[in-house]
Design a protein around this motif. Structure first.
Motif, mmCIF file in Angstrom:
data_model
loop_
_atom_site.group_PDB
_atom_site.id
_atom_site.type_symbol
_atom_site.label_atom_id
_atom_site.label_comp_id
_atom_site.label_asym_id
_atom_site.label_seq_id
_atom_site.Cartn_x
_atom_site.Cartn_y
_atom_site.Cartn_z
ATOM 1 N N MET A 138 0.857 -1.184 0.000
ATOM 2 C CA MET A 138 0.000 0.000 0.000
ATOM 3 C C MET A 138 0.900 1.243 0.000
ATOM 4 S SD MET A 138 -3.023 1.047 2.735
ATOM 5 C CE MET A 138 -3.842 -0.508 2.578
ATOM 6 N N ASN A 139 0.610 2.174 -0.886
ATOM 7 C CA ASN A 139 1.436 3.380 -0.981
ATOM 8 C C ASN A 139 1.009 4.420 0.060
ATOM 9 O OD1 ASN A 139 -0.788 4.799 -2.025
ATOM 10 N ND2 ASN A 139 -0.212 4.341 -4.123
ATOM 11 N N LEU A 140 1.794 5.485 0.179
ATOM 12 C CA LEU A 140 1.545 6.497 1.207
ATOM 13 C C LEU A 140 0.182 7.183 1.051
ATOM 14 C CD1 LEU A 140 2.585 7.877 3.747
ATOM 15 C CD2 LEU A 140 3.745 9.535 2.278
ATOM 16 N N PRO A 141 -0.214 7.618 -0.154
ATOM 17 C CA PRO A 141 -1.546 8.232 -0.262
ATOM 18 C C PRO A 141 -2.678 7.293 0.184
ATOM 19 C CG PRO A 141 -0.252 8.754 -2.202
ATOM 20 C CD PRO A 141 0.545 7.738 -1.412
ATOM 21 N N GLU A 142 -2.548 6.000 -0.100
ATOM 22 C CA GLU A 142 -3.566 5.039 0.353
ATOM 23 C C GLU A 142 -3.555 4.899 1.867
ATOM 24 O OE1 GLU A 142 -2.306 1.651 -1.911
ATOM 25 O OE2 GLU A 142 -3.794 2.010 -3.489
ATOM 26 N N ARG A 143 -2.371 4.852 2.455
ATOM 27 C CA ARG A 143 -2.269 4.711 3.909
ATOM 28 C C ARG A 143 -2.820 5.948 4.619
ATOM 29 N NH1 ARG A 143 3.375 2.330 5.690
ATOM 30 N NH2 ARG A 143 2.130 1.607 7.431
ATOM 31 N N VAL A 144 -2.476 7.138 4.109
ATOM 32 C CA VAL A 144 -3.005 8.375 4.688
ATOM 33 C C VAL A 144 -4.516 8.427 4.503
ATOM 34 C CG1 VAL A 144 -3.032 10.899 4.466
ATOM 35 C CG2 VAL A 144 -0.852 9.672 4.507
ATOM 36 N N GLY A 145 -4.988 8.051 3.321
ATOM 37 C CA GLY A 145 -6.423 8.037 3.052
ATOM 38 C C GLY A 145 -7.168 7.096 3.990
ATOM 39 N N ASN A 146 -6.615 5.909 4.204
ATOM 40 C CA ASN A 146 -7.236 4.961 5.145
ATOM 41 C C ASN A 146 -7.275 5.534 6.547
ATOM 42 O OD1 ASN A 146 -7.803 2.906 3.319
ATOM 43 N ND2 ASN A 146 -5.853 1.871 3.652
ATOM 44 N N ARG A 147 -6.199 6.205 6.923
ATOM 45 C CA ARG A 147 -6.138 6.784 8.275
ATOM 46 C C ARG A 147 -7.151 7.907 8.429
ATOM 47 N NH1 ARG A 147 -6.297 6.056 13.120
ATOM 48 N NH2 ARG A 147 -5.138 7.478 14.443
ATOM 49 N N ILE A 148 -7.316 8.717 7.396
ATOM 50 C CA ILE A 148 -8.323 9.777 7.433
ATOM 51 C C ILE A 148 -9.712 9.155 7.566
ATOM 52 C CG2 ILE A 148 -9.446 11.563 6.019
ATOM 53 C CD1 ILE A 148 -6.563 12.286 5.043
ATOM 54 N N ARG A 149 -9.975 8.076 6.845
ATOM 55 C CA ARG A 149 -11.261 7.369 6.958
ATOM 56 C C ARG A 149 -11.476 6.863 8.392
ATOM 57 N NH1 ARG A 149 -10.540 3.579 3.447
ATOM 58 N NH2 ARG A 149 -11.448 4.739 1.723
ATOM 59 N N GLU A 150 -10.436 6.268 8.984
ATOM 60 C CA GLU A 150 -10.548 5.766 10.358
ATOM 61 C C GLU A 150 -10.894 6.889 11.329
ATOM 62 O OE1 GLU A 150 -6.758 3.968 11.116
ATOM 63 O OE2 GLU A 150 -7.142 2.268 9.796
ATOM 64 N N LEU A 151 -10.193 8.013 11.205
ATOM 65 C CA LEU A 151 -10.451 9.138 12.110
ATOM 66 C C LEU A 151 -11.841 9.728 11.876
ATOM 67 C CD1 LEU A 151 -6.954 10.860 11.998
ATOM 68 C CD2 LEU A 151 -7.976 9.654 13.946
ATOM 69 N N ARG A 152 -12.250 9.788 10.619
ATOM 70 C CA ARG A 152 -13.591 10.307 10.309
ATOM 71 C C ARG A 152 -14.662 9.416 10.934
ATOM 72 N NH1 ARG A 152 -17.110 8.659 6.768
ATOM 73 N NH2 ARG A 152 -15.674 7.541 5.413
ATOM 74 N N LYS A 153 -14.513 8.116 10.783
ATOM 75 C CA LYS A 153 -15.487 7.184 11.353
ATOM 76 C C LYS A 153 -15.477 7.229 12.875
ATOM 77 C CE LYS A 153 -15.990 4.068 7.480
ATOM 78 N NZ LYS A 153 -15.933 2.676 7.014
ATOM 79 N N ALA A 154 -14.291 7.385 13.467
ATOM 80 C CA ALA A 154 -14.198 7.477 14.927
ATOM 81 C C ALA A 154 -14.961 8.690 15.433
ATOM 82 C CB ALA A 154 -12.738 7.539 15.370
ATOM 83 N N LYS A 155 -14.979 9.737 14.649
ATOM 84 C CA LYS A 155 -15.697 10.951 15.015
ATOM 85 C C LYS A 155 -17.189 10.830 14.712
ATOM 86 C CE LYS A 155 -14.022 15.690 15.148
ATOM 87 N NZ LYS A 155 -13.578 15.706 16.505
ATOM 88 N N GLY A 156 -17.566 9.777 13.979
ATOM 89 C CA GLY A 156 -18.966 9.582 13.623
ATOM 90 C C GLY A 156 -19.418 10.488 12.492
ATOM 91 N N TRP A 157 -18.481 10.946 11.685
ATOM 92 C CA TRP A 157 -18.775 11.862 10.594
ATOM 93 C C TRP A 157 -18.941 11.131 9.278
ATOM 94 C CZ3 TRP A 157 -14.700 16.365 11.091
ATOM 95 C CH2 TRP A 157 -15.036 17.185 12.165
ATOM 96 N N THR A 158 -19.754 11.705 8.411
ATOM 97 C CA THR A 158 -19.832 11.275 7.027
ATOM 98 C C THR A 158 -18.733 12.005 6.256
ATOM 99 O OG1 THR A 158 -21.314 13.075 6.383
ATOM 100 C CG2 THR A 158 -22.350 11.028 7.186
ATOM 101 N N GLN A 159 -18.517 11.591 5.021
ATOM 102 C CA GLN A 159 -17.563 12.309 4.183
ATOM 103 C C GLN A 159 -18.016 13.753 3.988
ATOM 104 O OE1 GLN A 159 -17.186 9.977 0.595
ATOM 105 N NE2 GLN A 159 -15.599 8.677 1.490
ATOM 106 N N GLU A 160 -19.314 13.936 3.875
ATOM 107 C CA GLU A 160 -19.855 15.277 3.697
ATOM 108 C C GLU A 160 -19.550 16.164 4.901
ATOM 109 O OE1 GLU A 160 -21.581 12.459 3.153
ATOM 110 O OE2 GLU A 160 -22.023 12.556 1.015
ATOM 111 N N GLN A 161 -19.685 15.602 6.106
ATOM 112 C CA GLN A 161 -19.420 16.378 7.316
ATOM 113 C C GLN A 161 -17.951 16.759 7.418
ATOM 114 O OE1 GLN A 161 -21.349 13.424 9.826
ATOM 115 N NE2 GLN A 161 -22.726 15.013 10.614
#
Length: 114
Positions: free
Chosen positions: A1-24
Motif C-alpha cells: 500500500m502506498n503512502l496516499p492510500e495509507r493516509v487516506g485509510n487513516r483519514i477514513r478511520e479518524l472520520r469514522k471514529a468521530k462519527g462523521w460522514t464524508q460530507e461532514q
C-alpha cells in the motif's frame, strides 16, 4: 500500500471514529465531499495545505494522520477517545485524564482482588 492510500485509510478511520460522514468532514475542512472520497481511496495526491485543513477539521495532532498501526479494535477505541476530547480545552482534557487515571486505578484494584 502506498503512502496516499495509507493516509487516506487513516483519514477514513479518524472520520469514522468521530462519527462523521464524508460530507461532514468536507464541510468542516472546507472541501468538496467527492474530494474527501478520493483522498480516502488514495486516488488524490493531496497537498500539505489540504492535509492541514483536514487535520484542523479533526482537531487532532498532525501525527495522528500518520499512525499506520493495524486497524484493530484497540486502535479504533483510541481513535474514538481522541475524537471525543480533541475539541476540549486543556483544562478539560486534564480533568478527563485525572478521571481516567482514577478509573484505571480502580479497575486494577478490582482485577487484583479477583
Amino acid at each position: 500500500m502506498n503512502l496516499p492510500e495509507r493516509v487516506g485509510n487513516r483519514i477514513r478511520e479518524l472520520r469514522k471514529a468521530k462519527g462523521w460522514t464524508q460530507e461532514q468532514l468536507a464541510e468542516a475542512a472546507s472541501l468538496h465531499y467527492s474530494y474527501i472520497g478520493g483522498v480516502e481511496r488514495g486516488d488524490r495526491n493531496i497537498s500539505l495545505e489540504t492535509l492541514e485543513k483536514i487535520i484542523a477539521a479533526f482537531q487532532v495532532p498532525a501525527i495522528e494522520i500518520f499512525r499506520f498501526e493495524e486497524n484493530t479494535d484497540h486502535r479504533k477505541a483510541i481513535d474514538e477517545h481522541i475524537a471525543l476530547i480533541s475539541s476540549r480545552s486543556a483544562e478539560e482534557i486534564a480533568a478527563i485524564t485525572k478521571i481516567n487515571k482514577e478509573v484505571i486505578a480502580a479497575m486494577e484494584i478490582r482485577l487484583n482482588q479477583d
